[in-house]
Design an enzyme around this catalytic site. Structure first.
Site, PDB file in Angstrom:
ATOM      1  CG  ASP A   1      -5.122  -2.545   9.493  1.00 32.55           C
ATOM      2  OD1 ASP A   1      -5.028  -1.423   8.946  1.00 32.55           O
ATOM      3  OD2 ASP A   1      -6.192  -3.161   9.575  1.00 32.55           O
ATOM      4  CG  HIS A   2      -2.014   1.668   6.195  1.00 31.11           C
ATOM      5  ND1 HIS A   2      -2.547   0.809   5.283  1.00 31.11           N
ATOM      6  CD2 HIS A   2      -2.671   2.835   6.044  1.00 31.11           C
ATOM      7  CE1 HIS A   2      -3.484   1.434   4.591  1.00 31.11           C
ATOM      8  NE2 HIS A   2      -3.568   2.666   5.034  1.00 31.11           N
TER       9      HIS A   2
ATOM     10  CE  LYS B   1      -4.739   6.078   7.827  1.00 27.71           C
ATOM     11  NZ  LYS B   1      -3.934   6.995   7.020  1.00 27.71           N
TER      12      LYS B   1
ATOM     13  CG  HIS C   1      -8.012  -0.562   6.652  1.00 28.07           C
ATOM     14  ND1 HIS C   1      -6.807  -1.057   7.054  1.00 28.07           N
ATOM     15  CD2 HIS C   1      -7.874  -0.271   5.331  1.00 28.07           C
ATOM     16  CE1 HIS C   1      -5.967  -1.068   6.021  1.00 28.07           C
ATOM     17  NE2 HIS C   1      -6.599  -0.600   4.972  1.00 28.07           N
TER      18      HIS C   1
END
Lengths: 513, 336
Positions: A203-204, A208, A266
């Site tokens: 889950d990009h 972050k 997200h």
């Protein structure tokens, strides 16, 4: 969990990166696709540029498209020229990086292609010191997971973690299913060939810097955690806003909608990081154990549809330009009832958060691109200065900006200088760029490196995915069966009016990010 | 970069003037954001050092926001100070500004400098003292006072003229709470990274304990300062490996920096790290696998501002440097 057996390299002590992964072969299935060109190869090159890949690290693309090693390198160079964080591409670094870049053409279900692939991987072990370590990146739609996993298993290209052999890991991309049933099926397919400890679900958002800083903010500072509960916090807002529409993803979006695309993954990741209890240790399973407890404590949406609002963008204006309605977009049904905006009021039924509303909203074609979490504190317990004050005090807000302009701001009231007791809200502002300068690494850089090192902290675990779907499914089912569709909102606004009513009915307002 | 205000003030007025400076947003000008991660005191004992500090510090503050205090020793008995703000644009909308205070002090007023500097430090922010030129002698009291509040002492050992300076630096790190930070050590970072990368593959890591000798070719005039970088590298290698090595430092061409390193193993085989000046990189080459694997590290700026900024970007003191300094001092002593 890391699986490097040899003693650490003492010469790394004190350097920017004290540890780099052991060289491995990263096999990218779907290497001719958009994700590889836009994200994966540029991220890998940037890692090489920053000296974070070991000598001998090898990458081999696998896809149906006709490439050989040289033409693949050429195509990837062009991709890096366009998309790498560190531009222009450094020829000296690229030359060495490209020597470890290869391509194998084949069909995902073709056993002979895997035999060729296996042979090449074994050659790399001898020539490039990759030592049998394997990472398989499935940059392919979910329907290809099964043939790939099966063929890898058939060709004995997967080693169980208990076998004592060098590691094998698999990285998979969202969507992790369309609903609970499909997620269960997908996980069943994946764990048939790999054990859960070998699976890294990307889950990009978790890659972050600012998302990772959530844990630093909470657990490395003595100031915040004592106030991080229902006693001091009135409510929390989460906003994931995009100014773009569906662009060329109409086909995909018609099947997903914003709830599946953003909220199930997200947004619930952000909610669980904000709401979780301090983990017993800073390791992958301890952290993910706490996150999944939050998801399990989410109050059911079934029978509480008043806690959810959906909308769809109509034509409007963004940044001074006319933009079409969702239904006018390419590959979108002109009668579509798919939501491009959703707002939810969540409750986490546990000791810490009982009755504290978590308002989440995500949408496309909103006025600007911004992701933000804001913690709204309760007012002071006694209005000591009430009779003297000309204006009422405003609640304290801690705003955590995930993107863009990453940073943290704390709003509080201060006295306006002068003879009268007037107050005004002021902000203490921290911005990453101002304090630390430079550009943070792309999420994929961090995530690829963590997967190479075997640290799954920033990856979603099976039970997180399944619990999130189990919670969201009833709402999606209710929406699909409802006679009414989403409420329209003009592109360039903050969503449908129902979203305002959702929060204003509680005597609160959305914060303007 | 712009200097947006200058005002000659007495020390008591400096903070008020600074506050006024931050309020002074010019009409139509981008919004000012004040930022600081460090107090940096640049101590210049001679006019040319003062000039150098004035050139370098605004560039440092672009990448590491800080309150800069430049101390310039002068002839005479004056004690003056003045302020300015160094600003640079971030995007089109915002300027980030850092403060610069200059204190000009006559040599006879040296005793007043440290208390004045102490009163001007941003509270609760770390303090770095960049000592330009020769390190002060042990009997110079004002220098010790300057270091009382310092978390970090920044020096450049390429300017040292004898092993005595290394000894003095080592003594400061051992006897005070001030950590040494050497710009020569920053210059070495790419060499250390390339060397470390060579030994990242497990097959090479196993050979670390089999290193027998190191031969370095370094340019320059043969002075102690020109050799300091090589000494530090060897000191680092010996300290990290916890073993004695045969060291040979050969003189290379005119350019004052390291040019190549040959690492020789017990079995006679070698690994190498070479500077490729044409491409401005250092390249490490090892032979653990069937195919020799290179690692390439881009050489970063050698300009003073860049070196100081890189030093300040490291929030923690460098224990590895302290070990390397100790070993390099011993090595230099043995070599005479």
């Amino acid at each position: 969990m890391t699986t490097t057996d040899a003693a650490p390299n003492p010469l790394r002590e004190g350097l920017e990166r004290e540890r780099v992964p052991d060289p491995s072969v990263l096999v990218i299935f779907g290497a001719s696709g958009d994700l590889t060109q836009r994200k994966l190869l540029p991220a890998l090159y940037s890692l090489a540029h920053d000296g974070l890949l070991p000598p001998g690290q090898t990458i081999i693309g696998f896809a149906r498209q006709e490439y050989n090693d040289e033409s693949f390198r050429k195509a990837m160079r062009e991709a890096c020229d366009k998309h790498a964080r560190t531009k222009p591409v450094d020829d000296a670094i690229w030359d060495v990086f490209a020597r470890g870049l290869f391509y194998e053409q084949g069909d995902f279900g073709d056993a002979s292609a895997y035999q060729r692939l296996r042979k090449r991987l074994e050659e790399f072990d001898a020539t490039r010191g990759t030592g049998g370590r394997r990472l398989y990146y499935l940059a392919v739609p979910p329907q290809f997971f099964e043939p790939i996993a099966d063929r890898l298993g058939d060709e004995k290209m997967v080693h169980s973690p208990d076998s004592g052999e060098p590691y094998t890991r698999v990285i998979i991309e969202k969507p992790f299913g369309h609903d609970l049933a499909t997620a269960l099926e997908l996980n069943r397919v994946v764990v048939r060939a790999f054990s859960e400890a070998q699976v890294f679900r990307i889950d990009h958002y978790l890659g972050k810097e600012t998302v990772q800083n959530l844990m630093t903010l909470r657990f490395a500072n003595g100031l915040f955690e004592p106030f991080w509960n229902r006693q001091y916090i009135d409510h929390i807002q989460f906003t994931v806003a995009e100014s773009i529409g569906v662009e060329k993803r109409g086909n995909y979006f018609e099947q997903s909608g914003i709830a599946r695309d953003i909220i199930q993954n997200h947004m619930l990741q952000l909610v669980s990081l904000v709401a979780m209890e301090p983990p017993a240790a800073f390791d992958a399973n301890a952290i993910r154990d706490e996150k999944v407890k939050v998801l399990r404590a989410l109050r059911e949406l079934r029978g509480h549809e008043e806690n959810a609002v959906r909308g769809q963008y109509a034509a409007g204006s963004i940044s001074g330009e006319e933009v079409p309605a969702y239904r006018q977009e390419e590959n979108v049904d002109p009668q579509s009832r798919v939501e491009t905006f959703a707002a939810l009021r969540l409750f986490i039924d546990n000791w810490r958060w009982a009755d504290v509303p978590f308002y989440v909203r995500a949408g496309k074609r909103l006025p600007k691109r911004v992701t933000e979490i804001s913690i709204h504190f309760r007012p002071a317990p006694f209005a000591l200065l009430k009779t003297l004050m000309r204006n009422p005090p405003t609640p304290n807000v801690l705003a955590i900006r995930i993107q863009p302009d990453e940073g943290i701001a704390l709003k509080f009231d201060a006295k306006v200088p002068g003879p009268e007791m007037r107050t005004a809200p002021v902000t203490m502002d921290f911005r990453y760029e101002t304090s630390f300068g430079g550009e943070p690494p792309e999420a994929y850089e961090r995530l690829l490196l963590e997967a190479m090192e075997g640290d799954a902290t920033l990856f979603a675990r099976r039970d997180e995915i399944e619990t999130a779907w189990a919670w969201l499914d009833p709402l999606l089912e209710s929406w699909s069966q409802s006679g009414s569709g989403p409420e329209m909102y003009a592109a360039g606004t903050w969503g449908p009016e129902a979203a305002d009513r959702l929060i204003e009915g509680d005597g609160r307002r959305w914060r303007r990010p | 970069m712009t200097s947006i205000a200058d005002a000659r003030v007495d020390p008591a007025k400096i903070e008020r003037e600074l506050a006024a400076l931050w309020r002074s947003e010019h009409e139509g000008a981008p919004r000012l954001t004040r930022a600081a991660l460090w107090n940096v005191v640049a101590y210049a004992q001679h006019p040319h050092e003062h000039q150098l500090a004035e050139q370098v510090m605004p560039d440092v503050s672009v990448t590491v926001p800080q309150r800069t205090i430049i101390v310039a020793e002068q002839e005479g008995e004056t004690l003056d100070s003045w302020i300015s703000a160094n600003c640079h644009l971030v995007g089109a909308e915002r300027q980030i500004c850092s403060e610069e205070i200059t204190i000009s002090a006559g040599k006879s007023r040296r005793g007043h400098i440290a208390p004045l500097v102490a009163s001007l430090l941003l509270p609760n922010m770390p303090v770095a003292v960049w000592w330009l030129g020769d390190l002060p002698d042990e009997n110079e009291k004002h220098a010790d006072e300057m270091l009382d509040d310092a978390d970090r002492l920044i020096v450049d050992s390429s300017q040292f003229d004898s092993v005595t300076d290394l000894v003095r630096l080592r003594k400061i790190t051992k006897s005070t709470r001030t950590a040494a930070a050497d710009l020569n050590w920053v210059r070495l970072e790419e060499w250390r990274t390339a060397t470390a990368a060579l030994f990242d593959p497990p097959a090479m890591r196993e050979r670390l304990q089999n290193i027998r000798a190191v031969r370095i070719t370094a340019g320059g005039d043969g002075s102690f300062g020109a050799q300091a970088e090589s000494l530090l590298y060897c000191g680092w290698l010996m300290a990290q490996l916890k073993s004695e090595l045969e060291i040979d430092i050969a003189r290379g061409d005119e350019e004052r920096h390291m040019q190549s390193i040959e690492i020789r193993f017990e079995d006679g085989s070698t690994a190498a790290v070479n500077r490729d000046s044409g491409r401005n990189v250092v390249v490490g080459t090892g032979d653990a696998n069937a195919e020799p694997l290179d690692c390439v590290v881009r050489l970063q700026t050698r300009e003073l501002a860049g070196l100081i900024a890189r030093q300040l970007r490291k929030p923690e003191n460098d224990r590895v440097y302290e070990k390397a300094l100790h070993a390099a001092t011993e090595l230099a002593g043995r070599r005479g």
